[in-house]
Scaffold this active site. Structure first.
Site, PDB file in Angstrom:
ATOM      1  N   TYR B  34       0.950  -1.084  -0.008  1.00  0.00           N
ATOM      2  CA  TYR B  34      -0.060  -0.002  -0.022  1.00  0.00           C
ATOM      3  C   TYR B  34       0.899   1.427   0.158  1.00  0.00           C
ATOM      4  O   TYR B  34       2.014   1.280   0.628  1.00  0.00           O
ATOM      5  CB  TYR B  34      -0.991  -0.260   1.300  1.00  0.00           C
ATOM      6  CG  TYR B  34      -2.036  -1.149   0.922  1.00  0.00           C
ATOM      7  CD1 TYR B  34      -3.118  -0.951   0.261  1.00  0.00           C
ATOM      8  CD2 TYR B  34      -2.024  -2.330   1.730  1.00  0.00           C
ATOM      9  CE1 TYR B  34      -4.150  -1.766  -0.006  1.00  0.00           C
ATOM     10  CE2 TYR B  34      -2.713  -3.593   1.447  1.00  0.00           C
ATOM     11  CZ  TYR B  34      -3.661  -3.171   0.556  1.00  0.00           C
ATOM     12  OH  TYR B  34      -4.526  -4.123   0.550  1.00  0.00           O
ATOM     13  N   TYR B  76     -15.502   3.905   2.439  1.00  0.00           N
ATOM     14  CA  TYR B  76     -14.921   2.809   1.783  1.00  0.00           C
ATOM     15  C   TYR B  76     -14.165   1.827   2.538  1.00  0.00           C
ATOM     16  O   TYR B  76     -13.056   2.485   3.022  1.00  0.00           O
ATOM     17  CB  TYR B  76     -14.357   3.332   0.636  1.00  0.00           C
ATOM     18  CG  TYR B  76     -13.536   2.341  -0.346  1.00  0.00           C
ATOM     19  CD1 TYR B  76     -14.208   1.366  -0.988  1.00  0.00           C
ATOM     20  CD2 TYR B  76     -12.076   2.353  -0.284  1.00  0.00           C
ATOM     21  CE1 TYR B  76     -13.663   0.479  -1.861  1.00  0.00           C
ATOM     22  CE2 TYR B  76     -11.611   1.335  -0.949  1.00  0.00           C
ATOM     23  CZ  TYR B  76     -12.277   0.364  -1.702  1.00  0.00           C
ATOM     24  OH  TYR B  76     -11.577  -0.570  -2.468  1.00  0.00           O
ATOM     25  N   MET B  78     -11.119   0.069   2.800  1.00  0.00           N
ATOM     26  CA  MET B  78      -9.790  -0.401   1.945  1.00  0.00           C
ATOM     27  C   MET B  78      -9.203  -1.580   2.291  1.00  0.00           C
ATOM     28  O   MET B  78      -9.364  -2.574   1.402  1.00  0.00           O
ATOM     29  CB  MET B  78      -8.684   0.686   2.489  1.00  0.00           C
ATOM     30  CG  MET B  78      -9.221   2.264   2.010  1.00  0.00           C
ATOM     31  SD  MET B  78      -7.910   3.292   2.304  1.00  0.00           S
ATOM     32  CE  MET B  78      -7.544   3.510   4.175  1.00  0.00           C
ATOM     33  N   HIS B 114     -14.616  -3.374  -2.606  1.00  0.00           N
ATOM     34  CA  HIS B 114     -14.289  -4.230  -3.571  1.00  0.00           C
ATOM     35  C   HIS B 114     -14.040  -5.403  -3.290  1.00  0.00           C
ATOM     36  O   HIS B 114     -13.126  -5.553  -2.355  1.00  0.00           O
ATOM     37  CB  HIS B 114     -13.204  -3.405  -4.501  1.00  0.00           C
ATOM     38  CG  HIS B 114     -13.640  -2.253  -5.054  1.00  0.00           C
ATOM     39  ND1 HIS B 114     -12.894  -1.233  -4.818  1.00  0.00           N
ATOM     40  CD2 HIS B 114     -14.893  -1.778  -6.083  1.00  0.00           C
ATOM     41  CE1 HIS B 114     -13.476   0.002  -5.606  1.00  0.00           C
ATOM     42  NE2 HIS B 114     -14.676  -0.592  -6.237  1.00  0.00           N
ATOM     43  N   ASN B 119     -14.025 -14.594  -4.478  1.00  0.00           N
ATOM     44  CA  ASN B 119     -13.878 -14.710  -3.151  1.00  0.00           C
ATOM     45  C   ASN B 119     -14.992 -14.970  -2.277  1.00  0.00           C
ATOM     46  O   ASN B 119     -15.657 -14.034  -1.734  1.00  0.00           O
ATOM     47  CB  ASN B 119     -13.294 -13.329  -2.724  1.00  0.00           C
ATOM     48  CG  ASN B 119     -12.665 -13.440  -1.104  1.00  0.00           C
ATOM     49  OD1 ASN B 119     -12.926 -14.488  -0.442  1.00  0.00           O
ATOM     50  ND2 ASN B 119     -11.632 -12.664  -1.026  1.00  0.00           N
ATOM     51  N   GLU B 120     -15.522 -16.116  -2.482  1.00  0.00           N
ATOM     52  CA  GLU B 120     -16.828 -16.416  -1.762  1.00  0.00           C
ATOM     53  C   GLU B 120     -17.113 -16.508  -0.308  1.00  0.00           C
ATOM     54  O   GLU B 120     -18.021 -15.728   0.280  1.00  0.00           O
ATOM     55  CB  GLU B 120     -17.470 -17.962  -2.124  1.00  0.00           C
ATOM     56  CG  GLU B 120     -17.761 -17.778  -3.722  1.00  0.00           C
ATOM     57  CD  GLU B 120     -17.564 -19.461  -4.077  1.00  0.00           C
ATOM     58  OE1 GLU B 120     -17.773 -20.334  -3.555  1.00  0.00           O
ATOM     59  OE2 GLU B 120     -17.420 -19.556  -5.485  1.00  0.00           O
ATOM     60  N   ALA B 122     -15.623 -14.077   1.483  1.00  0.00           N
ATOM     61  CA  ALA B 122     -15.735 -12.765   1.950  1.00  0.00           C
ATOM     62  C   ALA B 122     -17.164 -12.395   1.557  1.00  0.00           C
ATOM     63  O   ALA B 122     -17.836 -11.763   2.349  1.00  0.00           O
ATOM     64  CB  ALA B 122     -14.567 -11.976   1.260  1.00  0.00           C
ATOM     65  N   ILE B 123     -17.570 -12.809   0.433  1.00  0.00           N
ATOM     66  CA  ILE B 123     -18.969 -12.345  -0.010  1.00  0.00           C
ATOM     67  C   ILE B 123     -20.113 -12.737   0.979  1.00  0.00           C
ATOM     68  O   ILE B 123     -20.809 -11.965   1.582  1.00  0.00           O
ATOM     69  CB  ILE B 123     -19.409 -12.672  -1.537  1.00  0.00           C
ATOM     70  CG1 ILE B 123     -18.275 -12.082  -2.485  1.00  0.00           C
ATOM     71  CG2 ILE B 123     -20.757 -12.304  -1.734  1.00  0.00           C
ATOM     72  CD1 ILE B 123     -18.223 -12.867  -3.691  1.00  0.00           C
ATOM     73  N   PHE B 125     -19.318 -13.598   3.978  1.00  0.00           N
ATOM     74  CA  PHE B 125     -19.292 -12.801   5.133  1.00  0.00           C
ATOM     75  C   PHE B 125     -20.095 -11.303   5.162  1.00  0.00           C
ATOM     76  O   PHE B 125     -20.797 -11.196   6.247  1.00  0.00           O
ATOM     77  CB  PHE B 125     -17.709 -12.568   5.399  1.00  0.00           C
ATOM     78  CG  PHE B 125     -17.382 -11.561   6.523  1.00  0.00           C
ATOM     79  CD1 PHE B 125     -17.375 -12.055   7.964  1.00  0.00           C
ATOM     80  CD2 PHE B 125     -16.750 -10.434   6.331  1.00  0.00           C
ATOM     81  CE1 PHE B 125     -17.059 -11.405   8.988  1.00  0.00           C
ATOM     82  CE2 PHE B 125     -16.400  -9.504   7.282  1.00  0.00           C
ATOM     83  CZ  PHE B 125     -16.528  -9.994   8.719  1.00  0.00           C
ATOM     84  N   TYR B 126     -19.662 -10.701   4.190  1.00  0.00           N
ATOM     85  CA  TYR B 126     -20.342  -9.439   4.224  1.00  0.00           C
ATOM     86  C   TYR B 126     -21.847  -9.446   4.154  1.00  0.00           C
ATOM     87  O   TYR B 126     -22.525  -8.514   4.615  1.00  0.00           O
ATOM     88  CB  TYR B 126     -19.624  -8.408   2.795  1.00  0.00           C
ATOM     89  CG  TYR B 126     -18.442  -8.219   3.382  1.00  0.00           C
ATOM     90  CD1 TYR B 126     -18.335  -6.754   4.443  1.00  0.00           C
ATOM     91  CD2 TYR B 126     -17.239  -8.409   2.774  1.00  0.00           C
ATOM     92  CE1 TYR B 126     -16.902  -6.477   4.820  1.00  0.00           C
ATOM     93  CE2 TYR B 126     -15.949  -8.064   3.170  1.00  0.00           C
ATOM     94  CZ  TYR B 126     -15.740  -7.120   4.066  1.00  0.00           C
ATOM     95  OH  TYR B 126     -14.845  -6.737   4.493  1.00  0.00           O
TER      96      TYR B 126
END
Lengths: 898, 159
Positions: B34, B76, B78, B114, B119-120, B122-123, B125-126
């Site tokens: 980063y 957002y 990051m 993003h 990335n299932e 993570a999806i 999870f959210y």
């Protein structure tokens, strides 16, 4: 005071005195000038004006005026008193005492002067004088408590504790029964406890206990009371009662090691050496078992048994001790257990245990034989412990493996980087150690400790500039490096001086080492204020304790180290005559040019001097203008250039040597340096004394052996004695030689041979033998070098060493041997053979250019610098992706629970 | 799940004195280096960027950037990540919940991020926290496959 003046001026004089006391110096100065206008030679006024100016930092004028004052009125006690005060302000205590004595000759009963004198006598440890003055003060003013106490303390310091008790008793006789009043309970308690400690010191334990019991209602410090009572009972041979009291104390504080020690003593279960018979171990174990049931929250009760338990019992106890602390995450666990490593078998037991724990946590997530799941951090702390364990055992590659694994597990724990830095230091890579310490520092910029640790590592790696920059991050704004000096930051002075010494900058090195000496004399000065303060506040036990501490101040390690290093600097100055380089340069030039050069040099020197005086003047003016005190003058010699211009370095060295001999007589280094200094001064009898001390302390030490051989070689080879002194010296040595067992009926060559015979397996002893062999007979050089090269580096026997091997040789000894081959034997081939051999043993050593050290281009350290990963973890397979945001890989494995 | 033993998890803000902790985490958590702007944004987001401590060890972090769009505030995310050994004990949820709380307190209109399309975990999870896939950006990533990403968003009802 001011008696000889007319009323108006007499009033003015009183105003001067008052202004001085209230620090209104300008006002006082005005008044003094007003008197002096009419009576320009009035001694007391001149003196007071001088004293006032002294406080305004106009020293030279002050001394002139005060001296003039004494001269004009030599019969005035005021003038002499002022003279004394002036000397006192400059810490010239001996001169000050003389002045006070003169003042007292004129006015023998002046309380103020007597009191001032007594303080000086206490400071200078003029104990009989101190007793005398305090007695006089008491006679003059017996209704003052402080005078009684002062007299008693003076007797005590003068090694007369029983007399001190009598005085305190006499004082108590003057007190009413209802003494003390409510607001003086603490002071009175302190006096009673002081008296009890005096009785104890004079061996009257029975009386001490009696006194303690009698005064119990008046003692408010109940804890000290109980501690003292328990101790006295034990001393009086009443262990049953004493042990009961120790148990009471333990119930108040079950983590106080002294109470456990006291209890053990009462039960006959204490040994100074920590060695116990198996029978006593049984009893001790039972004792601590029952105590640990009583005090479940105490850590002392769990830790102490680890010291005396053996083998199986130890194994069980240490496992029980370590587990909860690894679970909890206590970074200091290893330091806590470090003392157990002196034991022959305990380190092996711990290694086996913790390795088993590591394995079990990895495979099952629990400790061996348990089904309780450990938190994820337990593995981290286990690896952290193992890294320190292998570091301690000298298996640096294994230690590094463990610490790297810990860093990969949890890269955010700062202690991991500090420990890794320490491992690299031990393994011989100071550059990598400094870089790691800096990495640790960056992780918490608000932590002074890791900042300081980093500074030290940088200095060890001779990175002085970055060390200074890092150090000032935590000093006060403004005068940065001076502020380190003001804080008496001695580890910094020593580490920085060492670095300059290694780099050959003797001036700066000496500057730092002498600064430490200055700190110690400041500490000694600082006690002055306490002579009056402690008597007034009645903190008598701590006062006497402080005085005893000050008496052995110069035996403390920092001073010891600084003095040794300063002497080494002076030795080096002596051995490398100054300005040889300059002379070489001069000799190459034509005479005309020489003249020119000289002229130029002179001009330079003059300019420099002028600049210096300017600086001095400007600071002087600055001070008087602002009228502030204690503004520091600019250091005229910040880089120690003047220090190395010293005429007779050996005379300077002798000054510090005397302090070492007085305060560190049991240190081998003291006598080693005494030998070196006195040989150079050709004071052979003093050098001989040093040799005898060395033999007495440790006859088998390689340096003792070296000194012995060198001494008799030198004194035996000097041509036959001519002067009386030389003859005398020879006869002394002749008479003494038979008393040295190493040399009885033996030549030096034979003695050297026998020394080798006793230490055939030790590298350092072999090196000493070889060096002496060559010294005694230079034709044996090849034989000497072969002997060194034939040494073998044995593997240390390990009972369960599955991981790596530990060898006998120490890095620093091998470096010493390398230097010996290079600079004494002057055999560069042998030196380079030695170097490549040691590079195998010490792959991290920068000195030997080991293949894993930071001097090698493809070392771990250098590749990590490029990738800038956490403490050397290998490059990420993904490489450097340039992206602003990333919600990638991590989420694939992020399992989420609710 | 769970560990059988209770260990306390606490949150702490990011300042320049401890920023290196966040950098260390990111070095092992994400294959991306980063830039300085990321860290500047993180620090200036204040309460929206937090480090998570598991019995005094820093083990995870959430870093957000605050954006204003037409007078309303958007957040957002990051980065959000937890060190591998410390996953599965609710630390990620605790971090996200903290930020969601802050969003309600400070009247944030929406929060988004993003996620790489494959990335299932993570999806999933959210989604549990009320996020939804609102958009797909093709070729968002340059060096990794798949190169597409979803925009995952949670909107807050404005009072």
């Amino acid at each position: 005071m001011g008696a000889s003046l007319p009323p108006k001026e007499a009033n003015l004089f009183k105003l001067i005195v008052k202004s001085y006391e209230t620090k209104q110096y300008k006002k006082g100065l005005k008044a003094a000038d007003a008197i002096l206008k009419k009576f320009p030679s009035h001694g007391e006024t001149l003196s007071m004006k001088g004293l006032t100016l002294n406080c305004m930092d106009r020293k030279t004028e002050a001394y002139e005026l005060v001296r003039l004052g004494v001269k004009n009125d030599i019969k005035s006690h005021v003038c002499w008193h002022v003279y004394g005060l002036l000397y006192r302000s400059d810490r010239e205590y001996r001169e000050a005492i003389k002045c006070y004595r003169n003042a007292l000759r004129i006015d023998p009963d002046n309380l103020e002067i007597l009191r001032d004198l007594s303080l000086l006598q206490a400071q200078m440890r003029d104990l009989s004088g101190f007793v005398e003055t305090r007695q006089q003060l008491l006679t003059l003013k017996p209704n003052h408590r402080m005078n009684w106490i002062g007299f008693a303390v003076s007797q005590h310091l003068n090694a007369n504790a029983s007399k001190a008790v009598e005085i305190l008793e006499a004082f108590e006789g003057t007190l009413e029964d209802d003494y003390p009043p409510e607001n003086e309970l603490c002071e009175h308690t302190e006096m009673i406890m002081y008296k009890v400690s005096l009785l104890e010191e004079s061996g009257a334990f029975g009386k001490a206990l009696e006194e303690l019991h009698k005064k119990e209602p008046k003692i408010v410090d109940k804890l000290s009371y109980k501690e003292q009572e328990a101790y006295l009972l034990w001393k009086l041979g009443r262990p049953a009662e004493a042990s009961k009291l120790y148990r009471v104390l333990l119930s108040m504080n079950p983590d106080n090691y002294r109470y456990y020690e006291g209890l053990q003593k009462c039960l006959g279960l204490y040994s100074e050496s920590g060695q116990y018979s198996s029978d006593r171990i049984e009893k001790l174990n039972a004792l601590y078992q029952s105590l640990s049931e009583q005090y479940t929250r105490s850590s002392a009760v769990k830790r102490i048994p680890l010291d005396f338990l053996q083998d199986e019992r130890f194994k069980e106890a240490v496992a029980k001790y370590i587990k909860p602390l690894l679970t909890k995450g206590v970074p200091s666990l290893f330091s806590d257990l470090c003392s157990l490593y002196d034991h022959p078998r305990k380190p092996d037991i711990m290694e086996q245990l913790v390795v088993e724990m590591e394995h079990s946590i990895r495979t099952t997530g629990s400790y061996p034989g348990s089904d309780v799941k450990e938190p994820p951090s337990t593995l981290l702390w286990t690896l952290f412990f193992l890294a320190q364990h292998y570091d301690k055992r000298g298996q640096y590659d294994v230690a590094l493996g463990k610490i790297d694994e810990a860093i990969a597990h949890t890269p955010t724990v700062i202690d991991l980087y500090s420990v890794k830095s320490r491992i690299m230091k031990h393994a011989g890579d100071l550059t990598a150690a400094a870089a790691l310490a800096d990495e640790a520092r960056c992780m918490d910029l608000a932590d002074r400790y890791i900042n300081s640790e980093c500074v030290k590592r940088m200095l060890q790696a001779d990175q002085v500039t970055s060390a200074e920059k890092t150090a000032v991050l935590f000093t006060k704004e403004g005068d940065q490096l001076n502020s380190l000096h003001d804080m008496q930051c001695m580890w910094y002075d020593l580490a920085s001086g060492d670095s300059y010494f290694r780099q050959g900058d003797l001036g700066r090195a000496l500057k730092r080492f002498l600064a430490v000496e200055k700190h110690y004399s400041d500490i000694s000065e600082d006690q002055f204020d306490f002579h009056s303060y402690c008597l007034r506040k009645m903190t008598l036990r701590s006062y006497v304790g402080m005085l005893k501490f000050e008496d052995r101040l110069h035996s403390f390690p920092y001073f010891h180290k600084a003095a040794i290093r300063a002497i080494r600097c002076y030795l080096k100055l002596h051995d490398t005559p100054k300005s040889t380089a300059e002379e070489d340069e001069m000799s190459k030039l034509a005479p005309a040019q020489k003249k020119k050069m000289k002229k130029q040099k002179k001009a330079e020197a003059r300019a420099k001097k002028e600049a210096e005086t300017k600086i001095e003047e400007s600071t002087a003016c600055g001070v008087s203008k602002s009228g502030k005190r204690n503004v520091k003058p600019v250091d005229p010699d910040p880089h120690g250039e003047k220090l190395i211009q010293v005429e007779d370095p050996m005379a300077e060295a002798s000054k510090y040597l005397r302090l070492l001999q007085k305060h560190s007589p049991n240190s081998l280094e003291t006598h080693l340096l005494s030998f070196e200094v006195n040989m150079r001064k050709e004071k052979f009898l003093l050098a001989f004394q040093a040799v005898k001390q060395l033999l007495k302390l440790d006859a088998e030490n390689p340096d003792s052996h070296r000194s012995l051989v060198k001494f008799f070689l030198k004194t035996g080879s000097t041509s036959s004695p001519t002067t009386e002194a030389e003859k005398l010296r020879c006869s002394v040595l002749e008479a003494e030689r038979p008393s040295i067992s190493q040399l009885q009926n033996k030549s030096l060559v034979e003695a050297n041979k026998e020394f080798l015979g006793r230490h055939e397996d030790s590298l350092v002893h072999r090196a000493a033998y070889a060096e002496m062999l060559c010294l005694l007979d230079p034709s044996k050089k090849t034989e000497a070098i072969k002997l060194i090269e034939d040494s073998t580096n044995k593997v240390v026997q390990q009972t369960n060493g599955a991981l790596g091997v530990a060898r006998e040789w120490k890095l620093k000894d091998c470096i010493a041997v390398h230097k010996l081959l290079e600079t004494v034997f002057l055999d560069s081939e042998a030196a380079s053979r030695w170097k490549s051999r040691c590079a195998e043993y010490f792959p991290f050593s920068t000195h030997f250019e080991g293949k894993r050290s930071s001097v090698m281009p493809d070392s771990v350290y250098n590749s990590s610098l490029k990738s800038n990963e956490n403490g050397d973890t290998p490059n990420h397979p993904m490489g450097q992706t340039e992206l602003n945001d990333g919600q990638l890989e991590a989420f694939k494995s992020l399992t989420v629970s609710t | 799940m769970g560990t059988g033993r209770e260990a306390s998890v606490s949150l702490d803000g990011v300042r320049d004195k401890n920023m290196m902790q966040l950098k260390k985490l990111n070095t092992v958590l994400f294959p991306v280096r980063y830039n300085d702007k990321y860290y500047a944004d993180a620090i200036s987001s204040g309460e929206f960027t937090k480090l998570a401590y598991y019995s005094d060890i820093c083990v995870g972090a959430i870093a957000c950037r605050l954006e204003t769009k037409g007078g309303t505030m958007r957040v957002y995310i990051m980065t959000l990540g937890v060190l591998a050994p410390y996953r599965g004990i609710g630390i990620g949820s605790k971090l996200l919940n903290h930020v969601l709380d802050m969003c309600t307190k400070q009247n944030v209109s929406e929060i988004y991020l993003h996620v790489q399309t494959n990335n299932e975990a993570a999806i999933k999870f959210y989604k549990k926290f009320g996020f939804e896939i609102t958009d797909t950006i093709p070729d968002y990533y340059i060096n990794i496959e798949p190169r597409d990403c979803y925009v995952v968003t949670k909107s807050f009802a404005q009072i």
